[in-house]
Write a protein that holds these residues in place. Structure first.
Motif, PDB file in Angstrom:
ATOM      1  N   ASN A   1       0.774  -1.151  -0.036  1.00  0.00           N
ATOM      2  CA  ASN A   1      -0.050  -0.035   0.118  1.00  0.00           C
ATOM      3  C   ASN A   1       0.975   1.062   0.090  1.00  0.00           C
ATOM      4  O   ASN A   1       2.036   1.172   0.937  1.00  0.00           O
ATOM      5  CB  ASN A   1      -0.813  -0.025   1.230  1.00  0.00           C
ATOM      6  N   GLU A   2       0.528   2.159  -0.866  1.00  0.00           N
ATOM      7  CA  GLU A   2       1.506   3.386  -1.056  1.00  0.00           C
ATOM      8  C   GLU A   2       1.746   4.164   0.201  1.00  0.00           C
ATOM      9  O   GLU A   2       2.933   4.530   0.581  1.00  0.00           O
ATOM     10  CB  GLU A   2       1.015   4.459  -2.162  1.00  0.00           C
ATOM     11  N   LYS A   3       0.612   4.403   1.036  1.00  0.00           N
ATOM     12  CA  LYS A   3       0.947   5.089   2.136  1.00  0.00           C
ATOM     13  C   LYS A   3       1.752   4.365   3.290  1.00  0.00           C
ATOM     14  O   LYS A   3       2.422   4.765   3.968  1.00  0.00           O
ATOM     15  CB  LYS A   3      -0.623   5.448   2.838  1.00  0.00           C
ATOM     16  N   ARG A  43       4.060   2.112   2.675  1.00  0.00           N
ATOM     17  CA  ARG A  43       5.433   1.855   1.879  1.00  0.00           C
ATOM     18  C   ARG A  43       5.873   3.356   2.639  1.00  0.00           C
ATOM     19  O   ARG A  43       7.346   3.254   2.786  1.00  0.00           O
ATOM     20  CB  ARG A  43       5.225   1.846   0.515  1.00  0.00           C
ATOM     21  N   GLN A  44       5.377   4.317   2.277  1.00  0.00           N
ATOM     22  CA  GLN A  44       6.003   5.647   2.603  1.00  0.00           C
ATOM     23  C   GLN A  44       6.091   5.674   4.055  1.00  0.00           C
ATOM     24  O   GLN A  44       7.341   6.364   4.476  1.00  0.00           O
ATOM     25  CB  GLN A  44       5.182   6.944   2.078  1.00  0.00           C
ATOM     26  N   GLU A  73      -4.882   1.355   5.079  1.00  0.00           N
ATOM     27  CA  GLU A  73      -4.075   2.493   4.743  1.00  0.00           C
ATOM     28  C   GLU A  73      -3.130   2.763   6.013  1.00  0.00           C
ATOM     29  O   GLU A  73      -2.256   3.726   5.893  1.00  0.00           O
ATOM     30  CB  GLU A  73      -4.623   3.541   4.180  1.00  0.00           C
TER      31      GLU A  73
END
Length: 198
Positions: free
Chosen positions: A12-14, A16-17, A191
């Protein structure tokens, strides 16, 4: 001690960040011990399967160690920055760690400063207890000791999303946990990321 816990870790991009923001080195420079889930067998461990997956996430092959439950002694006292446990069956993954004796080594690494990344199953195993997961994971290994590694003073319910399969059951389990009042309870949507520092 630092733990980065989520439902979907790098997927998930959030999340991962949040991982990238909370580690000390770029992914490509980080030395990683990857602990595969219960499906790991010799063929998967010694093929390029896990290495290729981790390279796609941003790690460099020469910095990756893939844990083999049959040879735990090979993974003690490594010079590593990160430990990563992703999704899988929580009961079976924890049992494999216990059977190899590496559960204690994992705790030692984390307490000595190695950052831990746990997604879904990986988040659950560091908590106080996993018994509440019986409706969601098949306890085919017949665990009777439901204690987690106890690194977080709480229990988790991951994938706590409106559109998630079994959300009604997750809400029911959450309500029961609150009523029992044995542990702090954290829910994590797909998320969400929880960073624990001690």
């Amino acid at each position: 001690m630092k733990l980065i816990l989520s439902s979907l870790d790098f997927h998930n991009e959030k999340s991962r960040q949040a991982i990238i923001d909370n580690i000390d080195k770029p992914l490509e420079e980080s030395k990683l011990l990857f602990i595969p889930n219960e499906k790991a067998d010799d063929q998967r461990i010694y093929s390029n399967k896990y290495y290729n997956r981790l390279k796609k996430l941003g790690f460099t092959k020469e910095n990756i160690y893939v844990f083999d439950h049959k040879k735990p002694e090979n993974f003690k006292n490594l010079n590593i920055d990160l430990i990563y446990v992703g999704g899988g069956n929580t009961f079976a993954t924890l049992q494999k760690l216990r059977d190899s004796g590496f559960d204690k080594e994992l705790v030692r690494y984390i307490k000595s400063g190695v950052t831990y990344i746990g997604g879904s199953c990986g988040a659950h195993i560091v908590s106080q207890n996993i018994e509440h997961l019986l409706p969601f994971d098949d306890n085919y290994v017949n665990i009777t000791d439901f204690s987690g590694l106890g690194l977080v003073d709480a229990v988790f319910l991951v994938h706590f999303d409106e559109l998630e399969f079994n959300i009604e059951k997750r809400r029911e389990v959450y309500k029961k946990l609150l009523q029992e009042n044995k542990y702090k309870v954290y829910t994590l949507t797909n998320e969400d990321t929880l960073v624990v520092k001690k």
